[in-house]
Scaffold this motif. Structure first.
Motif, short mmCIF file in Angstrom:
data_model
loop_
_atom_site.label_atom_id
_atom_site.label_comp_id
_atom_site.label_asym_id
_atom_site.label_seq_id
_atom_site.Cartn_x
_atom_site.Cartn_y
_atom_site.Cartn_z
N LYS B 112 0.89 -1.16 0.00
CA LYS B 112 0.00 0.00 0.00
C LYS B 112 0.93 1.21 0.00
O LYS B 112 1.61 1.47 1.00
CB LYS B 112 -0.86 -0.04 1.25
N ALA B 113 0.98 1.87 -1.14
CA ALA B 113 1.84 3.05 -1.24
C ALA B 113 0.96 4.28 -0.99
O ALA B 113 -0.10 4.42 -1.62
CB ALA B 113 2.48 3.11 -2.61
N VAL B 114 1.37 5.11 -0.04
CA VAL B 114 0.51 6.23 0.36
C VAL B 114 1.22 7.57 0.20
O VAL B 114 2.46 7.62 0.12
CB VAL B 114 0.06 6.07 1.84
N ASP B 115 0.43 8.63 0.16
CA ASP B 115 1.03 9.97 0.08
C ASP B 115 1.11 10.59 1.48
O ASP B 115 0.78 9.93 2.48
CB ASP B 115 0.24 10.84 -0.91
N GLN B 116 1.49 11.86 1.55
CA GLN B 116 1.71 12.51 2.85
C GLN B 116 0.41 12.73 3.64
O GLN B 116 0.43 12.90 4.85
CB GLN B 116 2.39 13.88 2.65
N THR B 117 -0.74 12.75 2.89
CA THR B 117 -1.99 13.08 3.58
C THR B 117 -2.65 11.86 4.22
O THR B 117 -3.61 11.99 4.97
CB THR B 117 -3.00 13.72 2.61
N TYR B 118 -2.15 10.68 3.90
CA TYR B 118 -2.76 9.45 4.44
C TYR B 118 -2.45 9.32 5.92
O TYR B 118 -1.33 9.56 6.34
CB TYR B 118 -2.23 8.22 3.69
N PRO B 119 -3.32 8.90 6.80
CA PRO B 119 -4.75 8.65 6.52
C PRO B 119 -5.58 9.91 6.77
O PRO B 119 -5.32 10.63 7.72
CB PRO B 119 -5.10 7.57 7.54
N LEU B 120 -6.57 10.12 5.92
CA LEU B 120 -7.42 11.30 6.08
C LEU B 120 -8.32 11.14 7.31
O LEU B 120 -8.67 12.10 7.96
CB LEU B 120 -8.31 11.48 4.84
N VAL B 121 -8.70 9.90 7.57
CA VAL B 121 -9.57 9.61 8.72
C VAL B 121 -8.92 8.50 9.54
O VAL B 121 -8.38 7.54 8.97
CB VAL B 121 -10.98 9.16 8.26
N GLY B 122 -8.96 8.61 10.84
CA GLY B 122 -8.42 7.57 11.71
C GLY B 122 -6.89 7.65 11.83
O GLY B 122 -6.26 8.55 11.29
N GLN B 123 -6.33 6.72 12.56
CA GLN B 123 -4.89 6.72 12.82
C GLN B 123 -4.30 5.35 12.53
O GLN B 123 -4.95 4.33 12.78
CB GLN B 123 -4.62 7.03 14.30
N VAL B 124 -3.07 5.33 12.03
CA VAL B 124 -2.35 4.08 11.90
C VAL B 124 -1.60 3.88 13.22
O VAL B 124 -0.88 4.77 13.66
CB VAL B 124 -1.35 4.12 10.72
N GLU B 125 -1.83 2.73 13.85
CA GLU B 125 -1.13 2.46 15.11
C GLU B 125 0.11 1.63 14.82
O GLU B 125 0.03 0.62 14.12
CB GLU B 125 -2.04 1.71 16.09
N LEU B 126 1.24 2.09 15.34
CA LEU B 126 2.51 1.43 15.03
C LEU B 126 3.22 0.96 16.29
O LEU B 126 2.94 1.40 17.40
CB LEU B 126 3.42 2.42 14.29
N ASP B 127 4.13 0.01 16.07
CA ASP B 127 5.01 -0.43 17.14
C ASP B 127 6.44 -0.23 16.65
O ASP B 127 6.84 -0.87 15.69
CB ASP B 127 4.76 -1.91 17.43
N PRO B 128 7.25 0.62 17.22
CA PRO B 128 7.00 1.49 18.37
C PRO B 128 5.97 2.58 18.05
O PRO B 128 5.78 2.90 16.88
CB PRO B 128 8.37 2.11 18.64
N PRO B 129 5.31 3.12 19.07
CA PRO B 129 4.24 4.10 18.82
C PRO B 129 4.76 5.46 18.35
O PRO B 129 4.87 6.40 19.13
CB PRO B 129 3.54 4.20 20.18
N ILE B 130 5.11 5.52 17.10
CA ILE B 130 5.60 6.78 16.51
C ILE B 130 4.65 7.21 15.41
O ILE B 130 3.89 6.39 14.91
CB ILE B 130 7.04 6.61 15.95
N PRO B 131 4.67 8.48 15.01
CA PRO B 131 3.78 8.90 13.92
C PRO B 131 4.19 8.19 12.61
O PRO B 131 5.35 7.85 12.42
CB PRO B 131 4.03 10.40 13.80
N LEU B 132 3.17 8.00 11.74
CA LEU B 132 3.43 7.32 10.48
C LEU B 132 4.46 8.09 9.65
O LEU B 132 5.32 7.50 9.00
CB LEU B 132 2.10 7.19 9.70
N SER B 133 4.37 9.42 9.70
CA SER B 133 5.30 10.24 8.90
C SER B 133 6.74 9.96 9.30
O SER B 133 7.63 9.90 8.43
CB SER B 133 4.96 11.72 9.07
N GLU B 134 6.95 9.72 10.56
CA GLU B 134 8.31 9.44 11.04
C GLU B 134 8.73 8.03 10.59
O GLU B 134 9.87 7.82 10.14
CB GLU B 134 8.33 9.54 12.58
#
Lengths: 244, 842
Positions: B112-134
């Motif tokens: 899934k290749a995404v642009d800078q605005t993704y996600p417009l709604v909701g949040q992607v939860e990551l491990d470690p809990p860092i922002p998707l942009s990072e």
């Protein structure tokens, strides 16, 4: 003696507590004797017959049949004893509705391990005049016919003791008469001891002896009298009169 | 209408007797209604959850999807002019690798290749809990933990995607819009679209789609959304772009839940039919006991209709009570099972009180109760006052009046029609109703056959001298036994289970055992035209490779068939994107069923060869035209031949093959299937990846595992449904055993009198229960085998083999169930003193 009862009593648990049915019955029945049990309704005649057949368990005293103490036997030992020595006939016939006439008659023989159970059962049905109805279910037969099947079932294993509980009670006079003839005929043929409960004077008169029960006790005044004595004098036995 | 008042008064007095004798009636009805109400409630809850969370699930208020291309500048401008937020997502299958040499481990992934605005709604939860942009900064990507496990990787490790080296920035714990995307063969890899430069992926002809997620300001009404759609759609007309919005966020899940829900309601109806058998038996037994009362009422001057109404009112009151219990249970069961239900679903579910499914269940319950009680009720009219003076203990054995028989037919039609209408799958509903009716008829016939057989066996010389067996056979075969009730109640539930068992086992056999023997080891997709020759050389040179098939492949969307728009067809060929191929000479192994293949070097108007079976289903004939949109351009070709295509073999199979001239110029890639021994699979994958890292390999064994898993879930759901039917059957069984207890008490007393020991009597009871259960099991197996054969032959078009394991389990299960129910009611007959039983009946 075929049957010896000593101080036999019976209490059953009713809704309102224990009910005393029989009190201190002491009685001997001789080999090949025909004994009639008479008395008013509720006097305990049938209960006494059930005790003699081991179908009910005495709460006091002892019941000895052919030298075996029935009160000391468990349910299965009693069943085996009946299988070898007793035949029972009931007022309401009590045939198994899911079995044909032949199967009903063959069952006690099979239980006794007889290899020729079905042949003997067929012969026995023939003897009671039902050789043509062997494959009929009880529901397809009249009351008289059902009672004849019950007689054949009771007599088939050649029992030492035949117990009959008002065998003509549910039948009309004519049919009842036929059943009586059959019953006594079977008894004569097989030489069994016959004990029967009856309200019928005619039937009681055919017995060697009658005993009368009142409120669960032997009627001391009339017990153990030979009807044959009464028959000889041309009078009905007073105990039998009272029972009717 | 005094007779109605009279009837009501009689009913009221009769009901004072309490509910004794009606426990089975209530249990059967309540269970059936509860099962249907529970399934319906869960279905509505899920559907409402999907609707409510539509914006989050979709990842926007709306989405426009393009196949195999990006939106052009003009299209982007239109989207941006109408919506406040626009986010571009590219979705495709590819391979990730732990290195770039022969030693590297590789795995299939859904990118899934995404642009800078993704996600417009909701949040992607990551491990470690860092922002998707990072996590996606630079040449970094995030992957699903399953993928990390499979390759033994952790955050910070390098990972190759195509020909480019990335670093794992984080693991994906939750992706808000995961349910909106369809079925994926591999776990997720998420990356910035811009970072795909240098991977060699998304070359012309590659199979990918783009999704433009669109948002309006939060709280926007549906009307505003419709207005936005009205602006967009004319602009996109003529393209293959597909619109989807928050009200229809996850059509696949919604369709799946809807279908499986409807299917389970149908299974629930089978349960209700089994319950109906119990209901009918209970009412019949009740009314048989009431014959003296009915005869007395008639003697006192009550008319037939008064009697009928009096007992109908009683049954209606009891049925209403049973239905209410069922509805309450049906509401509570999903609440109790909430954690389990939620764990099975990718979407949030909020269970609540839903009137519609509860009303539906209640309606089914009422109709079933009426259907199964009308027959015995109608016969009360035929009871004569003279019954009193004859033997009144026998059951009523007369046919009801014709008007009741007509009413029964109408009720049955109403129930079937209602289930067809409410389920939304009329064909399956009608087929199920037919199946249940046929099954009931077969079971009634089977019960009759079992009784006849037992009757016959009881009189044979073989059974003589075995009193326990003979009395058992006699009681099954003799008059008034439980045989019919037991075979019916247990048989129907077991038949459903046996059918599921046979179908599931055969499907698994076809997929697990048979398919790998004929299917290729790998599908390779996205092979560029300049790579195909080298690819062939590489794989053919491996001695373990037995066969390689290749074909050019393009993605298209069917626009019209035989002058009819594709949307007017309801067929998988016209839904979504369709891969097609082209060929000059007829490929080896092709078998034409009609028409002729085009000549070599044909350069006339476009021609297409269509798969025979699909053409038949779509009603196509030679000479019909097919219009396909390929990369935004329409291609119309004439059908000049039909071919046999065997999709079940797992090999290359295209519904449509065009003449080479029609498509050779269009951007396309190649598809290859490689047949090799399992030992060679790893080596082939590494060799191909070294030569062409952009090529995606789909291991057939993995795909089969996924399909098997999905099938397993379906079989499990159906088994639960069948389980509910069985439970009802067991209640009916208990009812039959309880109803037969009096007869067994009597029988035991007589048998004891004539000399039977308790062990003989118990053996006889156990034998008759086990024999009946086994008979129900055997009938069920026969039914299951027929259903399995029909489904495999006509629906799956695969060979059917009788699977003995599930069959043995079912016979043993049937025998154990009846044995258990029978023995539970054997204690009293064994314990009772003959004198008390027999004198009680004098």
């Amino acid at each position: 003696m075929v049957l010896t009862l000593r101080d036999v009593s019976l209490s059953l648990m009713g809704n309102a507590g224990p009910v005393d049915i029989l009190h201190d019955i002491t009685l001997d029945v001789a080999v090949k004797e025909t004994l009639g049990l008479v008395g008013p309704s509720g006097s305990g005649k049938s209960s006494l017959l059930m005790l003699m057949g081991g179908l009910e368990r005495a709460t006091g005293g002892s019941v000895d049949a052919l030298g075996h103490d029935l009160t000391a036997m468990d349910e299965d030992a009693l069943a085996r004893f009946r299988r070898e020595h007793m035949g029972v006939v009931f007022q309401s016939f009590h045939l198994i509705p899911t079995m044909t006439a032949l199967e009903n008659v063959a069952t006690p023989l099979e239980l006794a391990g007889a290899r020729d159970a079905f042949d003997r059962a067929a012969a026995e049905l023939d003897a009671v005049g039902l050789g043509h109805r062997t494959d009929h279910y009880p529901s397809q037969m009249s009351g008289g016919e059902q009672q004849r099947v019950a007689l054949a079932r009771a007599a088939a294993p050649r029992p030492d003791i035949l117990l009959a509980d008002e065998p003509t009670g549910n039948l009309d006079a004519a049919t009842g008469g036929q059943i009586m003839d059959l019953l006594f005929g079977l008894r004569d043929r097989h030489g069994a001891t016959l004990i029967l409960v009856t309200h019928s004077r005619e039937l009681a008169e055919r017995c060697d002896r009658t005993i009368r029960l009142v409120d669960g006790r032997l009627d001391a005044g009339h017990g153990d009298l030979r009807v044959t004595d009464a028959a000889a004098t041309g009078q009905a036995h007073p105990a039998v009169d009272a029972a009717e | 209408m005094t007779w109605v008042r009279d009837a009501a008064r009689i009913a009221k007095r009769e009901l004072r007797g309490g509910l004794a004798g009606f426990r089975i009636f209530l249990a059967c009805l309540a269970l059936g209604v509860a099962a249907i109400a529970a399934v319906g409630s869960v279905r509505v809850s899920i559907t409402e959850g999907l609707q409510r969370e539509g914006r989050t699930i979709l990842g926007g208020d709306a989405e426009v999807q393009f196949e195999y291309r990006f939106a052009d500048a003009e299209e982007r401008a239109i989207l941006a002019s109408v919506f406040t937020g626009v986010s571009e997502i590219v979705d495709f299958r590819s391979m990730v690798a732990t290195g770039d040499g022969l030693e590297a481990e590789r795995a299939l992934t859904q990118v899934k290749a995404v642009d800078q605005t993704y996600p417009l709604v909701g949040q992607v939860e990551l491990d470690p809990p860092i922002p998707l942009s990072e996590a996606l900064a630079g040449d970094r990507l995030v992957i699903h933990p399953i993928l990390a496990d499979r390759l033994g990787l952790s955050v910070g490790d390098p990972l190759w995607l195509g020909a480019k080296r990335f670093e794992i920035g984080a693991l994906i714990l939750r992706e808000p819009d995961v349910s909106a995307q369809g079925f994926g063969l591999g776990p997720r890899t998420m990356v910035r679209t811009a970072a795909l430069d240098g991977t060699g992926l998304l070359a012309p002809g590659s199979l990918f789609d783009t999704e433009y997620r669109l948002t309006l300001p939060e709280g926007t009404t549906d009307e505003t959304l419709d207005a936005a759609r009205a602006v967009i759609e004319p602009e996109l007309e003529g393209t293959t772009a597909r619109w989807r919005d928050r009200r229809n966020a996850s059509p696949q899940i919604e369709r799946f839940v809807d279908r499986i829900g409807s299917f389970l309601v149908l299974v629930g109806l089978a349960g209700l039919a089994v319950g109906g058998v119990g209901v009918s038996a209970a009412v019949r037994a009740y009314l048989d006991r009431k014959i003296p009362v009915i005869a007395t009422l008639k003697t006192l001057g009550a008319e037939g209709r008064t009697i009928f109404a009096a007992y109908l009112i009683q049954i209606a009151v009891l049925a209403a009570l049973g239905i209410v219990i069922g509805v309450v249970l049906g509401t509570l069961i999903p609440l109790a099972a909430y954690p389990f239900i939620q764990a099975q679903l990718p979407v949030p579910v909020e269970l609540g009180l839903h009137a519609a499914p509860l009303a539906e269940a209640a309606l089914y319950g009422a109709l079933t109760a009426l259907l199964f009680t009308l027959w015995p009720l109608a016969r009360t009219e035929r009871v004569r006052a003279a019954s009193l003076f004859r033997d009144a203990s026998g059951p009523i054995r007369v046919l009801p009046r014709i008007r009741y028989i007509v009413a029964l037919a109408v009720l049955a039609a109403l129930l079937v029609g209602l289930s067809a209408w409410l389920s939304g799958i009329p064909t399956l509903a009608l087929a199920s109703a037919g199946g249940i009716a046929v099954a009931l008829a077969i079971l009634i016939a089977a019960a009759w056959g079992v009784r006849r057989l037992c009757r016959r066996l009881a009189t044979t010389r073989w059974a003589r001298g075995k009193p326990a067996l003979r009395t058992a056979l006699g009681s099954i075969g003799g008059p008034g036994g439980e045989a019919t009730a037991v075979v019916l109640s247990l048989g129907l539930g077991l038949t459903v289970l046996a059918s599921v068992g046979q179908i599931d086992a055969n499907m698994r056999a076809a997929i697990d055992r048979d398919l790998p023997q004929i299917a290729p080891s790998y599908f390779f997709i996205d092979i560029q035209p300049d790579q195909i020759d080298r690819f062939r050389e590489t794989v053919i040179s491996d001695p373990e490779v037995t066969r390689v098939d290749t074909a050019p492949m393009l993605g298209g969307v069917v626009r019209s068939l035989a002058d009819r728009s594709a949307e007017t067809y309801d067929h998988w060929v016209t839904r979504g994107d369709r891969r097609v191929s082209y060929a000059d000479a007829m490929p080896a192994g092709t078998r034409l069923t009609a028409g002729e293949w085009w000549p070599s070097d044909y350069d006339g108007p476009p021609q297409v060869s269509f798969a025979q079976e699909e053409a038949d289903e779509l009603g196509l004939a030679l000479g019909d035209e097919v219009t396909l949109s390929i990369l935004g351009r329409d291609l119309t070709a004439t059908i000049t031949s039909f071919r046999e295509v065997d999709f079940a073999s797992g090999g290359i199979g295209f519904v449509m093959v065009f003449d080479a001239n029609a498509l050779r110029g269009a951007p396309h890639t190649w598809l290859a299937t490689v047949y090799a021994s399992p030992e060679a699979e790893g080596r082939i994958l590494r060799q191909v990846a070294v030569d062409a890292p952009n090529v995606t390999a789909i291991r057939v064994r993995d795909a089969i595992a996924l399909v098997t898993e999905a099938l397993g879930a379906l079989a499990a759901a159906t088994s639960w449904g069948a389980g509910a039917t069985l439970l009802t059957g067991f209640v009916v069984l208990i009812g039959a055993a309880a109803a037969g207890e009096r007869a067994r008490v009597f029988e035991a007393a007589v048998l004891k009198t004539v000399g039977a020991t308790r062990s003989t009597i118990l053996s006889s009871f156990a034998l008759r229960s086990a024999l009946l259960g086994a008979a129900a099991g055997v009938v069920a197996i026969a039914g299951g085998a027929i259903a399995g054969w029909a489904v495999m032959t006509f629906v799956m078009e695969a060979p059917f083999t009788f699977e003995p394991l599930s069959a043995i389990v079912i016979v043993l299960g049937g025998a154990s169930a009846t044995l258990l129910a029978g023995l539970a009611f054997a204690w009293r007959p064994l314990a009772a003193r003959p004198a008390q039983v027999l004198r009680g009946r004098d």
